[in-house]
Enzyme design. Structure first.
Site, mmCIF file in Angstrom:
data_model
loop_
_atom_site.group_PDB
_atom_site.id
_atom_site.type_symbol
_atom_site.label_atom_id
_atom_site.label_comp_id
_atom_site.label_asym_id
_atom_site.label_seq_id
_atom_site.Cartn_x
_atom_site.Cartn_y
_atom_site.Cartn_z
ATOM 1 C CG ASN A 1 -35.606 29.656 60.207
ATOM 2 O OD1 ASN A 1 -36.605 30.363 60.070
ATOM 3 N ND2 ASN A 1 -34.379 30.167 60.228
ATOM 4 C CG HIS B 1 -31.337 32.239 57.243
ATOM 5 N ND1 HIS B 1 -31.625 33.179 58.213
ATOM 6 C CD2 HIS B 1 -30.141 32.594 56.721
ATOM 7 C CE1 HIS B 1 -30.635 34.057 58.274
ATOM 8 N NE2 HIS B 1 -29.724 33.724 57.375
ATOM 9 C CB SER C 1 -30.564 27.703 53.848
ATOM 10 O OG SER C 1 -29.432 28.269 53.235
ATOM 11 C CG ASP D 1 -30.451 32.021 61.409
ATOM 12 O OD1 ASP D 1 -31.618 31.590 61.463
ATOM 13 O OD2 ASP D 1 -30.174 33.234 61.359
HETATM 14 C C1 GRF Z 1 -38.212 35.531 53.804
HETATM 15 O O1 GRF Z 1 -37.234 36.056 52.969
HETATM 16 C C2 GRF Z 1 -37.591 34.605 54.822
HETATM 17 O O2 GRF Z 1 -36.478 33.926 54.353
HETATM 18 C C3 GRF Z 1 -37.189 35.566 55.895
HETATM 19 O O3 GRF Z 1 -38.227 36.483 55.957
HETATM 20 C C4 GRF Z 1 -38.839 36.597 54.665
HETATM 21 C C5 GRF Z 1 -40.296 36.396 54.841
HETATM 22 O O4 GRF Z 1 -41.015 36.755 53.698
HETATM 23 N N1 GRF Z 1 -36.911 34.873 57.140
HETATM 24 P P1 GRF Z 1 -42.587 36.581 53.649
HETATM 25 O O5 GRF Z 1 -43.155 37.140 54.956
HETATM 26 O O6 GRF Z 1 -42.888 35.123 53.530
HETATM 27 O O7 GRF Z 1 -43.048 37.365 52.472
#
Ligand code: GRF
Length: 208
Positions: free
Chosen positions: A104, A106, A133, A142
């Site tokens: 994942n 995050h 991360s 998470d």
């Molecule tokens: C990213 O910031 C990711 O860390 C979070 O959601 C966002 C997704 O961005 N979980 P995208 O859809 O890849 O533009």
């Protein structure tokens, strides 16, 4: 590296999906194949990047659920599931059945700011640094072992929007590296930790 078949899960804009596709096209990710893009949100903007590349799209719903995905993972030799902006919590059974294969992305320096609205919470907490991360997914939200992070400084002038932009840039660097390490079998989940067989012998944190 040997062939790595991936599923990418998204819920929204999919800019990280776009970036992974670009990294495959540029040769940074060799022998990495996105076999399907999955989403809980049929109108996710990021699906267009899958369509452009003729990558099959699956909508997760009552008809095509996590049990179906599990069977597909086993049948199609899927080595990695990447949650790249996937906003749903995966069922515990699904996570436990594919332990060590799900990562994942995050948008915080875990273990700080698990959950949602991480940029706002980093600003409100008065943090000096923030980041993103990549971690192995466990059945706690998470909470699985983090194996790569990228950091940004929080400036007085930063807003949620500016931080989001900075974090995206970090994410475009660390997620492909994470996938590459897994493809090269340099990193793997090891109980509640991870093991890393690359050159980095200390905590693999990238300072940008
Ligand atoms: C990213 O910031 C990711 O860390 C979070 O959601 C966002 C997704 O961005 N979980 P995208 O859809 O890849 O533009």
């Amino acid at each position: 590296m040997s062939e790595l078949n991936c599923l990418i899960f998204i819920s929204g804009n999919g800019s990280n999906l776009k970036n992974i596709i670009e990294k495959i096209d540029s040769g940074f990710l060799k022998n990495v194949f996105i076999r399907e893009v999955l989403t809980d949100n049929p109108s996710a903007g990021g699906l267009k990047y899958a369509k452009e590349k003729n990558i099959p799209i699956k909508i997760i719903n009552d008809k095509y659920n996590y049990d179906n995905i599990s069977s597909d993972i086993n049948r199609n030799d899927i080595g990695l599931v990447v949650l790249a902006g996937y906003m749903k919590i995966l069922p515990k059974d699904f996570v436990n059945n594919h332990e060590g294969k799900i990562i994942n992305l995050h948008p915080s320096l875990l273990p700080k700011h698990k959950g949602l609205n991480t940029h706002q919470r980093a600003i409100q907490s008065g943090d000096d640094v923030h980041g993103a991360s990549v971690h192995f997914v466990t059945d706690e939200l998470d909470d699985g072992p983090v194996f790569i992070q990228g950091l940004v400084e929080i400036k007085e002038s930063d807003t949620v929007k500016t931080l989001e932009e900075k974090i995206h840039k970090i994410e475009y660097q660390i997620l492909p590296i994470a996938i590459r390490w897994i493809g090269e079998k340099l990193v793997e989940k090891n109980g509640s930790n991870f093991s890393f067989r690359g050159i980095l012998e200390t905590e693999p944190i990238i300072y940008l």
